[in-house]
Design an enzyme around this catalytic site. Structure first.
Site, PDB file in Angstrom:
ATOM      1  N   CYS A  77       0.977  -1.091   0.072  1.00  0.00           N
ATOM      2  CA  CYS A  77       0.113  -0.069  -0.007  1.00  0.00           C
ATOM      3  C   CYS A  77       1.128   1.243   0.091  1.00  0.00           C
ATOM      4  O   CYS A  77       1.881   1.398   0.986  1.00  0.00           O
ATOM      5  CB  CYS A  77      -0.854   0.069   1.274  1.00  0.00           C
ATOM      6  SG  CYS A  77      -1.896   1.497   1.661  1.00  0.00           S
ATOM      7  N   CYS A 104      -2.346  15.206   2.961  1.00  0.00           N
ATOM      8  CA  CYS A 104      -3.445  15.160   2.285  1.00  0.00           C
ATOM      9  C   CYS A 104      -4.364  16.515   2.277  1.00  0.00           C
ATOM     10  O   CYS A 104      -4.685  16.957   3.553  1.00  0.00           O
ATOM     11  CB  CYS A 104      -4.527  13.858   2.391  1.00  0.00           C
ATOM     12  SG  CYS A 104      -5.873  13.835   1.028  1.00  0.00           S
ATOM     13  N   CYS A 113     -10.058  10.646   8.913  1.00  0.00           N
ATOM     14  CA  CYS A 113      -8.967  10.095   8.474  1.00  0.00           C
ATOM     15  C   CYS A 113      -7.733  10.885   9.242  1.00  0.00           C
ATOM     16  O   CYS A 113      -7.637  12.099   9.044  1.00  0.00           O
ATOM     17  CB  CYS A 113      -8.898  10.407   6.842  1.00  0.00           C
ATOM     18  SG  CYS A 113      -7.284   9.959   6.296  1.00  0.00           S
TER      19      CYS A 113
HETATM   20  N1  SAH Z   1      -7.258   9.450  -0.619  1.00  0.00           N
HETATM   21  C1  SAH Z   1      -7.563   8.148  -1.194  1.00  0.00           C
HETATM   22  C2  SAH Z   1      -6.687   6.979  -0.923  1.00  0.00           C
HETATM   23  C3  SAH Z   1      -6.147   6.830   0.247  1.00  0.00           C
HETATM   24  S1  SAH Z   1      -7.237   6.544   1.704  1.00  0.00           S
HETATM   25  C4  SAH Z   1      -9.104   7.943  -0.802  1.00  0.00           C
HETATM   26  O1  SAH Z   1      -9.642   8.726  -0.026  1.00  0.00           O
HETATM   27  O2  SAH Z   1      -9.653   6.848  -1.656  1.00  0.00           O
HETATM   28  C5  SAH Z   1      -7.486   4.888   1.402  1.00  0.00           C
HETATM   29  C6  SAH Z   1      -8.925   4.376   1.911  1.00  0.00           C
HETATM   30  O3  SAH Z   1      -8.718   4.231   3.525  1.00  0.00           O
HETATM   31  C7  SAH Z   1     -10.068   5.514   1.531  1.00  0.00           C
HETATM   32  O4  SAH Z   1     -11.183   4.362   1.324  1.00  0.00           O
HETATM   33  C8  SAH Z   1     -10.388   5.843   2.941  1.00  0.00           C
HETATM   34  O5  SAH Z   1     -11.704   6.263   3.097  1.00  0.00           O
HETATM   35  C9  SAH Z   1      -9.860   4.856   3.907  1.00  0.00           C
HETATM   36  N2  SAH Z   1      -9.710   5.464   5.301  1.00  0.00           N
HETATM   37  C10 SAH Z   1      -9.188   6.575   5.752  1.00  0.00           C
HETATM   38  N3  SAH Z   1      -9.143   6.653   7.017  1.00  0.00           N
HETATM   39  C11 SAH Z   1      -9.556   5.567   7.603  1.00  0.00           C
HETATM   40  C12 SAH Z   1     -10.007   5.073   8.791  1.00  0.00           C
HETATM   41  N4  SAH Z   1      -9.574   5.877   9.844  1.00  0.00           N
HETATM   42  N5  SAH Z   1     -10.576   3.794   8.784  1.00  0.00           N
HETATM   43  C13 SAH Z   1     -10.740   3.001   7.712  1.00  0.00           C
HETATM   44  N6  SAH Z   1     -10.351   3.494   6.751  1.00  0.00           N
HETATM   45  C14 SAH Z   1      -9.908   4.814   6.308  1.00  0.00           C
HETATM   46 FE1  SF4 Z   2      -7.265  12.082   1.894  1.00  0.00          FE
HETATM   47 FE2  SF4 Z   2      -7.648  10.761   3.945  1.00  0.00          FE
HETATM   48 FE3  SF4 Z   2      -9.675  11.614   2.709  1.00  0.00          FE
HETATM   49 FE4  SF4 Z   2      -8.112   9.817   1.239  1.00  0.00          FE
HETATM   50  S1  SF4 Z   2      -9.634   9.500   3.188  1.00  0.00           S
HETATM   51  S2  SF4 Z   2      -8.807  11.710   0.628  1.00  0.00           S
HETATM   52  S3  SF4 Z   2      -6.182  10.184   2.280  1.00  0.00           S
HETATM   53  S4  SF4 Z   2      -8.287  12.758   3.739  1.00  0.00           S
END
Ligand code: SAH
Ligand code: SF4
Length: 348
Positions: A104, A111, A118
């Site tokens: 990954c 971001c 997140c």
């Molecule tokens: N920015 C992109 C890719 C990185 S995040 C996106 O948002 O799709 C990858 C995945 O992890 C996304 O589906 C995001 O929603 C998830 N994610 C982020 N924070 C998380 C958390 N605390 N618990 C579970 N999944 C999470």
């Molecule tokens: Fe950015 Fe986190 Fe949202 Fe993915 S889930 S777009 S990494 S802020």
């Protein structure tokens, strides 16, 4: 700071070397040392003349990252913290299975999308990664583990489609058959739903796997979770997703993070089923990995299963992702955040 070779195509390395008066076939040798043998240093490139190795060492770098910390979980998951040449740090994760090995990768430092659940969002966007820095996460993890990487998911820190050109370049480099040779279907790009970029990606018809982070089937809830929904609401996002499926012929994955009391009711599940009805799509349910200071939790597992069952009964293919690496700060951004907090705490 030297030229990062791992972000260059074989043809570009060829241009560089012929510009130095070298034969073009040297490019293939350098390429194979980098992407096949996962070299970390020009000294290892023993079939190159010393003179060339010396010039490369003076003007270029092989690894654009350095390992800072690794955390291994009992299920085999390993989380890495890497330092970039300017001192910024990023995370990558190794996720092994019997028949495949997945890395990954991060695409940005921080971001800028601001999703409420997140950990990465908390630092804001610091900068985009270069293609070399994305490719090197895969090379360094593969070298450390001593196994071939079969799959790469762009689900680490950052929004890949907000760093479109470098993400695209890194995909082409990871796919290159004379290098890491990762099949298109085994390359997954996850996006929070940047509509114009999804449309551009569809135009390119790269047969990769696209994952769209949906997390809610109505605009009110989705905007609460993901501010980007204000800019690209569901009525714009869903047609772009459908267009991607039509243009590529590929099934699309929707990610849905389950958060207790926020988006996990059976009504939410039915609404999600209606939104995706008839589409070549698959839903990946992910129990929230709690982020300290945010206060939200994953629903109990009975609720997660009930949610999945509703989708199934309404004909939507669904998987409930098992938690992996739970004991090692596995959600994206959490290792880096812990480290930053430790550093901050040490400074006061
Ligand atoms: N920015 C992109 C890719 C990185 S995040 C996106 O948002 O799709 C990858 C995945 O992890 C996304 O589906 C995001 O929603 C998830 N994610 C982020 N924070 C998380 C958390 N605390 N618990 C579970 N999944 C999470
Ligand atoms: Fe950015 Fe986190 Fe949202 Fe993915 S889930 S777009 S990494 S802020």
């Amino acid at each position: 700071m030297g030229l990062p070779l791992t972000g260059m195509t074989e043809a570009e390395i060829g241009e560089l070397l012929t510009g130095w008066g070298e034969s073009r076939y040297r490019a293939r040798q350098v390429w194979e040392w980098i992407h096949r043998h996962l070299a970390s240093d020009f000294g290892e490139m023993t079939n190159l003349p010393l003179r060339l190795r010396g010039r490369l060492a003076g003007e270029a770098v092989v690894d654009s990252l350095a390992l800072v910390e690794r955390q291994a979980a009992s299920d085999g998951t390993v989380k890495y913290l890497f330092r970039l040449q300017d001192g910024e740090t990023i995370e990558s994760v190794w996720i092994p299975a019997e028949d495949r090995g997945t890395v990954c990768v991060s695409t940005q430092v921080g971001c800028g999308m601001g999703c409420r659940f997140c950990a990465t969002a908390l630092s804001g966007l610091r900068r985009n990664l270069k293609a070399a820095e994305i490719v090197d996460q895969v090379r360094l993890v593969s070298r450390d583990i001593g196994r071939r990487v079969t799959n790469v998911v762009f689900m680490g820190m950052g929004e890949p489609l907000a760093n479109y050109e470098e993400t695209r370049r890194s995909l082409l480099l990871l796919h290159a058959p004379a290098g890491l040779n990762i099949g298109w279907r085994h390359l997954t790009v996850s996006t929070s739903g940047l509509v114009p970029a999804i449309r551009s990606l569809a135009e390119e018809r790269l047969p990769l796997t696209l994952a769209v982070s949906l997390h809610a089937a109505d605009n009110k809830t989705r905007t609460r979770l993901m501010p980007i929904n204000r800019r690209y609401p569901l009525e714009e996002l869903m047609p772009a997703c459908r267009e991607w499926v039509v243009k590529t012929g590929r099934r699309l994955t929707f990610e849905y993070v389950l958060i207790s009391g926020i988006n996990d009711s059976l009504r939410d599940a039915r609404r999600l089923s209606r939104l995706l009805a008839g589409m070549l799509a698959h839903v990946n349910l992910i129990p929230l990995n709690p982020v300290s200071g945010i206060g939200w939790q994953a629903p109990p597992s009975a609720r997660q299963e009930a949610f999945a069952r509703v989708l199934q009964e309404l004909g939507i293919p669904v998987t409930l992702r098992q938690e992996r690496g739970a004991e090692i700060d596995a959600a994206c951004g959490q290792l880096r955040r812990r480290r930053l907090l430790e550093v901050a705490a040490a400074e006061v």
